[in-house]
Design a protein around this motif. Structure first.
Motif, PDB file in Angstrom:
ATOM      1  N   ILE A 150      57.792  44.636  37.894  1.00 45.80           N
ATOM      2  CA  ILE A 150      57.032  44.227  39.086  1.00 45.80           C
ATOM      3  C   ILE A 150      55.791  43.433  38.672  1.00 45.80           C
ATOM      4  CG2 ILE A 150      55.707  45.057  41.078  1.00 45.80           C
ATOM      5  CD1 ILE A 150      57.599  47.530  41.090  1.00 45.80           C
ATOM      6  N   ILE A 151      55.094  43.929  37.644  1.00 52.82           N
ATOM      7  CA  ILE A 151      53.888  43.228  37.181  1.00 52.82           C
ATOM      8  C   ILE A 151      54.261  41.874  36.578  1.00 52.82           C
ATOM      9  CG2 ILE A 151      52.001  43.295  35.476  1.00 52.82           C
ATOM     10  CD1 ILE A 151      51.895  46.357  35.960  1.00 52.82           C
ATOM     11  N   GLY A 152      55.351  41.846  35.819  1.00 46.92           N
ATOM     12  CA  GLY A 152      55.825  40.589  35.230  1.00 46.92           C
ATOM     13  C   GLY A 152      56.125  39.544  36.299  1.00 46.92           C
ATOM     14  N   GLN A 153      56.765  39.975  37.394  1.00 50.08           N
ATOM     15  CA  GLN A 153      57.062  39.055  38.502  1.00 50.08           C
ATOM     16  C   GLN A 153      55.768  38.558  39.156  1.00 50.08           C
ATOM     17  OE1 GLN A 153      59.561  41.603  40.864  1.00 50.08           O
ATOM     18  NE2 GLN A 153      61.466  40.958  39.862  1.00 50.08           N
ATOM     19  N   GLY A 154      54.796  39.476  39.265  1.00 52.21           N
ATOM     20  CA  GLY A 154      53.507  39.111  39.858  1.00 52.21           C
ATOM     21  C   GLY A 154      52.789  38.054  39.043  1.00 52.21           C
ATOM     22  N   LEU A 155      52.898  38.166  37.712  1.00 49.42           N
ATOM     23  CA  LEU A 155      52.216  37.218  36.838  1.00 49.42           C
ATOM     24  C   LEU A 155      52.874  35.833  36.852  1.00 49.42           C
ATOM     25  CD1 LEU A 155      51.472  39.600  33.829  1.00 49.42           C
ATOM     26  CD2 LEU A 155      49.784  38.573  35.362  1.00 49.42           C
ATOM     27  N   GLN A 156      54.096  35.749  37.375  1.00 50.53           N
ATOM     28  CA  GLN A 156      54.774  34.455  37.461  1.00 50.53           C
ATOM     29  C   GLN A 156      54.675  33.840  38.855  1.00 50.53           C
ATOM     30  OE1 GLN A 156      58.746  35.363  36.157  1.00 50.53           O
ATOM     31  NE2 GLN A 156      58.147  35.603  34.021  1.00 50.53           N
ATOM     32  N   ASP A 157      54.139  34.622  39.800  1.00 49.28           N
ATOM     33  CA  ASP A 157      54.055  34.160  41.184  1.00 49.28           C
ATOM     34  C   ASP A 157      52.871  33.205  41.363  1.00 49.28           C
ATOM     35  OD1 ASP A 157      52.775  34.799  44.107  1.00 49.28           O
ATOM     36  OD2 ASP A 157      54.969  34.872  44.166  1.00 49.28           O
ATOM     37  N   THR A 158      53.113  32.044  41.916  1.00 49.03           N
ATOM     38  CA  THR A 158      52.072  31.014  42.063  1.00 49.03           C
ATOM     39  C   THR A 158      50.909  31.501  42.915  1.00 49.03           C
ATOM     40  OG1 THR A 158      53.885  29.422  42.066  1.00 49.03           O
ATOM     41  CG2 THR A 158      51.711  28.571  42.602  1.00 49.03           C
ATOM     42  N   GLN A 159      51.242  32.202  44.012  1.00 49.76           N
ATOM     43  CA  GLN A 159      50.190  32.701  44.910  1.00 49.76           C
ATOM     44  C   GLN A 159      49.315  33.727  44.205  1.00 49.76           C
ATOM     45  OE1 GLN A 159      51.714  34.052  48.668  1.00 49.76           O
ATOM     46  NE2 GLN A 159      49.726  34.717  49.412  1.00 49.76           N
ATOM     47  N   THR A 160      49.954  34.606  43.408  1.00 51.26           N
ATOM     48  CA  THR A 160      49.201  35.618  42.683  1.00 51.26           C
ATOM     49  C   THR A 160      48.276  34.959  41.671  1.00 51.26           C
ATOM     50  OG1 THR A 160      51.064  37.121  42.902  1.00 51.26           O
ATOM     51  CG2 THR A 160      49.394  37.733  41.308  1.00 51.26           C
ATOM     52  N   LEU A 161      48.775  33.946  40.988  1.00 46.26           N
ATOM     53  CA  LEU A 161      47.979  33.282  39.964  1.00 46.26           C
ATOM     54  C   LEU A 161      46.748  32.603  40.557  1.00 46.26           C
ATOM     55  CD1 LEU A 161      50.778  31.827  37.653  1.00 46.26           C
ATOM     56  CD2 LEU A 161      49.338  33.823  37.281  1.00 46.26           C
ATOM     57  N   GLN A 162      46.813  32.260  41.849  1.00 47.32           N
ATOM     58  CA  GLN A 162      45.638  31.691  42.530  1.00 47.32           C
ATOM     59  C   GLN A 162      44.491  32.697  42.533  1.00 47.32           C
ATOM     60  OE1 GLN A 162      45.959  28.252  42.643  1.00 47.32           O
ATOM     61  NE2 GLN A 162      44.780  28.521  44.533  1.00 47.32           N
ATOM     62  N   ALA A 163      44.871  33.999  42.540  1.00 50.55           N
ATOM     63  CA  ALA A 163      43.855  35.063  42.552  1.00 50.55           C
ATOM     64  C   ALA A 163      43.100  35.146  41.223  1.00 50.55           C
ATOM     65  CB  ALA A 163      44.507  36.404  42.862  1.00 50.55           C
ATOM     66  N   LEU A 164      43.592  34.441  40.203  1.00 51.58           N
ATOM     67  CA  LEU A 164      42.959  34.501  38.881  1.00 51.58           C
ATOM     68  C   LEU A 164      41.944  33.376  38.658  1.00 51.58           C
ATOM     69  CD1 LEU A 164      46.008  35.417  36.597  1.00 51.58           C
ATOM     70  CD2 LEU A 164      44.210  36.916  37.416  1.00 51.58           C
ATOM     71  N   ILE A 165      41.588  32.664  39.727  1.00 47.97           N
ATOM     72  CA  ILE A 165      40.616  31.576  39.549  1.00 47.97           C
ATOM     73  C   ILE A 165      39.298  32.132  39.008  1.00 47.97           C
ATOM     74  CG2 ILE A 165      41.596  30.051  41.314  1.00 47.97           C
ATOM     75  CD1 ILE A 165      39.290  31.090  43.166  1.00 47.97           C
ATOM     76  N   GLU A 166      38.574  31.311  38.289  1.00 51.30           N
ATOM     77  CA  GLU A 166      37.333  31.734  37.633  1.00 51.30           C
ATOM     78  C   GLU A 166      36.222  31.961  38.662  1.00 51.30           C
ATOM     79  OE1 GLU A 166      35.608  33.378  35.233  1.00 51.30           O
ATOM     80  OE2 GLU A 166      36.938  32.210  33.932  1.00 51.30           O
ATOM     81  N   THR A 167      35.562  33.103  38.569  1.00 53.06           N
ATOM     82  CA  THR A 167      34.449  33.392  39.485  1.00 53.06           C
ATOM     83  C   THR A 167      33.115  33.481  38.758  1.00 53.06           C
ATOM     84  OG1 THR A 167      34.903  35.757  39.267  1.00 53.06           O
ATOM     85  CG2 THR A 167      35.884  34.641  41.168  1.00 53.06           C
ATOM     86  N   VAL A 168      33.124  33.309  37.446  1.00 49.85           N
ATOM     87  CA  VAL A 168      31.874  33.358  36.673  1.00 49.85           C
ATOM     88  C   VAL A 168      31.528  31.936  36.247  1.00 49.85           C
ATOM     89  CG1 VAL A 168      30.745  34.241  34.580  1.00 49.85           C
ATOM     90  CG2 VAL A 168      32.290  35.719  35.888  1.00 49.85           C
ATOM     91  N   PRO A 169      30.307  31.468  36.497  1.00 50.08           N
ATOM     92  CA  PRO A 169      29.931  30.091  36.156  1.00 50.08           C
ATOM     93  C   PRO A 169      30.085  29.793  34.655  1.00 50.08           C
ATOM     94  CG  PRO A 169      28.250  31.145  37.517  1.00 50.08           C
ATOM     95  CD  PRO A 169      29.207  32.216  37.131  1.00 50.08           C
ATOM     96  N   ASP A 170      30.434  28.523  34.350  1.00 51.16           N
ATOM     97  CA  ASP A 170      30.604  28.096  32.953  1.00 51.16           C
ATOM     98  C   ASP A 170      29.377  28.402  32.116  1.00 51.16           C
ATOM     99  OD1 ASP A 170      33.099  27.167  33.473  1.00 51.16           O
ATOM    100  OD2 ASP A 170      32.518  25.066  33.724  1.00 51.16           O
ATOM    101  N   LYS A 171      28.217  28.236  32.706  1.00 56.41           N
ATOM    102  CA  LYS A 171      26.954  28.463  31.990  1.00 56.41           C
ATOM    103  C   LYS A 171      26.902  29.891  31.427  1.00 56.41           C
ATOM    104  CE  LYS A 171      21.963  28.542  32.887  1.00 56.41           C
ATOM    105  NZ  LYS A 171      20.938  28.438  33.962  1.00 56.41           N
TER     106      LYS A 171
END
Length: 679
Positions: A150-171
């Protein structure tokens, strides 16, 4: 997540409700199925993977029923042994089958062997895993294989991967040399064979460092958000008039310590602000928090507002009432007492005084926050031993002052010192004042550990102390499962000590007595008319009898460190050297032995609290507050102090300069779990 209802119910038991929960459900350990050892070369005492053909299969009866298989490859033979097995396994592991085993090789009765290895039938030349195999926390009915899929499928799902966007500034990422968030998550779910299993499993790997930083940052951000929100509310401005304070201090008979003066200045300054104070006053047992609270109450009263002091037990509340009455009544301050045990008519009379504003200071137990209690104009709410009250109870008292759209100031007191890392983390939404010095004239308390079999020596010591006109506490054990059982123990001890010491006045105080009966017994003890007081743990906090110089705590191994330290603080309150005897029964569990060692070696409450935190973890240590503060899943306050400091530094920068990213970060990690931080 596209899973059936049955699987979804099992996932919810693991706290997994959506795609983000799923990909943040991280492994607890890893297995290396990327390497294959020859049987003859495989090291013993380590988890290894080998492969061979089954050349022998039998069920032996002696020394006990077990399934024995011999596995052979070109380099040697290995025994695979199952003590618990199904009949189907006898057929599965038939002679001639090729099998791959993962486990630890040891020398056994049958030679080099693996007991209950992880194993499966394979084809010759079958490929190995390309990454380390994650082992996830799971629940009954949900296998590792299903969860990993189930987790493996989640990690391949495009919508799920959107949830991994960066929330900490580059600085910030560059400043603290952090690994990318999506890289970290992917690495932890499917680490390459080159990654160090030890670094992954001890959570020191850079990927874990990033996850822990993000979790701590989310906690700091949410705390700072609520801290700022409180500052947008209105509270009464309580000016420093000092007339009543200047009248009280010369009457006390003692000088304030420099630590008391310092913390009162911090509190007094907060009370002059137009937003509600939310301050935690910490001080070790006997450090003099009550007089500081009294001075704060006077500042509210001088400005025409009421003050309230809420304590967790009737004994402690009544002690506060008696002490504050002696201080305040000569100043012309009207003080009332309110408790759940009062008669209805008397209670109504006191509530009328509170509602009309005649009562300037109200002291009581949880009865203060009941709906029928209405304050005329509450300016300051003081909560003693705040960790003993739940989130809703503290909020209910605070809301008593909102009739005029002014939120009362709130001062919380605790004699259970909070370790620095815990204060930085779970109390970051509060301002903290610490009384770090004891009043002069306090005698040190000597702690002795004595096994129960030496009870006769203790009896002799009690007799000697009472002959010297000293007073003694005998504390009966805390029995959480049964208050009745605790009471029975106290009654039996009381009867036994009365027979043993017919010439002494022996008293008994416990939780089942009425408030009036408790108060009468405590007054007799304070006046010296009772020489030996048998008590349950109701005397844990607030009781002040300077002539009591000996305490016996029975079954001390059953009690927590905080409670032992609190109880010990009931002696040593006068000029005489005092002794606290911890009477224990053997055998001791490992944790009980460790607790007794800590309390024997240390008298500093902060050091005891720090070691208590290591023993118990923050969940238990925080008590009732934990229901209002999201607990940390990955970060460890002891190990990750530098990350906590970094997160603390970054929180204000993100709120000031990157507010949208800050909100996204809070949402990712906490969702709606921050609703009670306002208390």
């Amino acid at each position: 997540m596209s899973v059936n209802v049955d699987v979804q119910e099992k996932l919810s038991r693991l706290g997994i409700y959506n795609e983000l929960d799923l990909i943040l459900h991280l492994p607890i350990r890893y297995e290396d199925e990327t390497h294959l050892f020859l049987i003859g070369d495989a090291p013993q005492g380590h988890t290894v993977q080998v492969e061979g053909v089954i050349i022998h299969n039998e069920v032996v009866i002696r020394p006990r029923r077990q399934l024995i298989c011999r596995i052979e490859d070109d380099s040697g033979i290995l025994v695979m042994r199952f003590v618990n097995f199904y009949s189907s396994q006898i057929k599965t592991y038939a002679v001639g089958k090729r099998i791959r085993l993962l486990g630890e090789i040891r020398n056994g009765f049958f030679g080099a062997e693996m007991v209950h290895p992880k194993c499966r039938i394979v084809r010759a030349g079958e490929s190995l895993a390309h990454s380390l195999t994650p082992i996830y926390p799971t629940t009954a009915g949900l296998t590792q294989k299903t969860l990993a899929k189930i987790i493996g499928q989640g990690l391949q799902d495009t919508q799920t991967l959107q949830a991994l966007i960066e929330t900490v500034p580059d600085k910030i990422i560059r400043k603290y040399r952090l690994k990318g968030f999506d890289d970290s998550v992917m690495c932890l779910h499917h680490p390459s064979p080159e990654e160090s299993i030890e670094a992954l499993q001890t959570r020191t790997h850079p990927a874990w460092r990033r996850i822990k930083f993000d979790e701590l940052l989310a906690q700091q951000l949410s705390m700072r958000v609520h801290y700022r929100q409180r500052r947008s509310l209105n509270a009464p401005v309580l000016e420093q008039k000092n007339t009543l304070k200047d009248q009280l201090l010369p009457q006390l008979g003692f000088e304030l310590t420099s630590a008391q003066i310092k913390v009162y200045a911090e509190i007094s300054r907060d009370l002059t602000a137009a937003y509600p104070m939310q301050r935690l006053l910490q001080g070790d047992v006997g450090s003099g928090k009550t007089i500081v609270a009294a001075l704060a109450a006077l500042q509210a009263i001088e400005n025409g507002f009421q003050a309230a002091i809420m304590a967790p037990t009737e004994i402690l509340a009544e002690q506060h009432f008696m002490k504050l009455s002696a201080w305040f009544e000569p100043l012309g301050v009207h003080i009332v007492w309110l408790s759940g045990g009062m008669r209805k008519k008397q209670k109504q009379t006191e509530m009328d005084k509170i509602a009309s504003g005649v009562a300037q200071l109200v002291v009581g137990t949880h009865a203060l926050f009941q709906s029928q209690v209405v304050f005329h104009q509450l300016g300051l709410a003081i909560i003693d031993e705040q960790h003993r009250f739940g989130v809703h109870q503290r909020l209910a008292l605070r809301m008593k002052g909102t009739q005029s759209d002014l939120m009362p100031h709130q001062l919380m007191m605790s004699a259970t010192p909070i370790p620095r890392t815990l204060s930085m983390s779970y109390f970051a939404d509060l301002d903290v004042s610490i009384i770090d010095q004891l009043p002069p004239g306090r005698s040190p308390v000597i702690t002795k550990l004595i096994a129960d079999r030496r009870r006769d020596e203790i009896i002799a010591r009690i007799h000697f102390a009472c002959q010297q006109d000293k007073q003694v506490y005998w504390v009966c054990p805390l029995i959480e499962e049964s208050e009745a059982l605790q009471l029975q123990t106290a009654m039996e001890t009381y009867q036994h000590l009365r027979k043993t010491f017919p010439e002494l006045n022996v008293g008994l105080v416990h939780g089942r007595l009425s408030p009036q009966e408790k108060a009468e017994i405590m007054l007799l003890f304070k006046e010296g008319k009772i020489q030996l007081l048998v008590a349950t743990t109701v005397i844990e906090v607030g009781v002040d009898v300077p002539n009591a110089s000996l305490m016996v705590i029975e079954n001390a191994e059953r009690m927590g460190l905080s409670q032992l330290h609190q109880l010990r603080g009931r002696v040593g309150r006068g000029p005489e050297a005092s002794i606290c005897i911890l009477l224990f029964q053997q055998p001791l569990s490992k944790i009980a032995r460790e607790r007794l060692r800590i309390i024997f070696e240390h008298t500093d409450g902060f050091e005891i609290a720090r070691q208590d935190l290591q023993l118990r973890g923050p969940g238990e240590f925080l008590g009732a507050r934990q229901s209002g503060v999201p607990m940390l899943r990955f970060a460890d306050l002891e190990q990750d102090g530098e990350l906590l400091e970094a997160a603390q530094d970054c929180a204000n920068e993100m709120l000031n300069n990157y507010p949208e990213l800050a909100q996204q970060h809070i949402s990712r990690w906490l969702g709606n779990k921050t609703e009670y931080l306002r208390v």
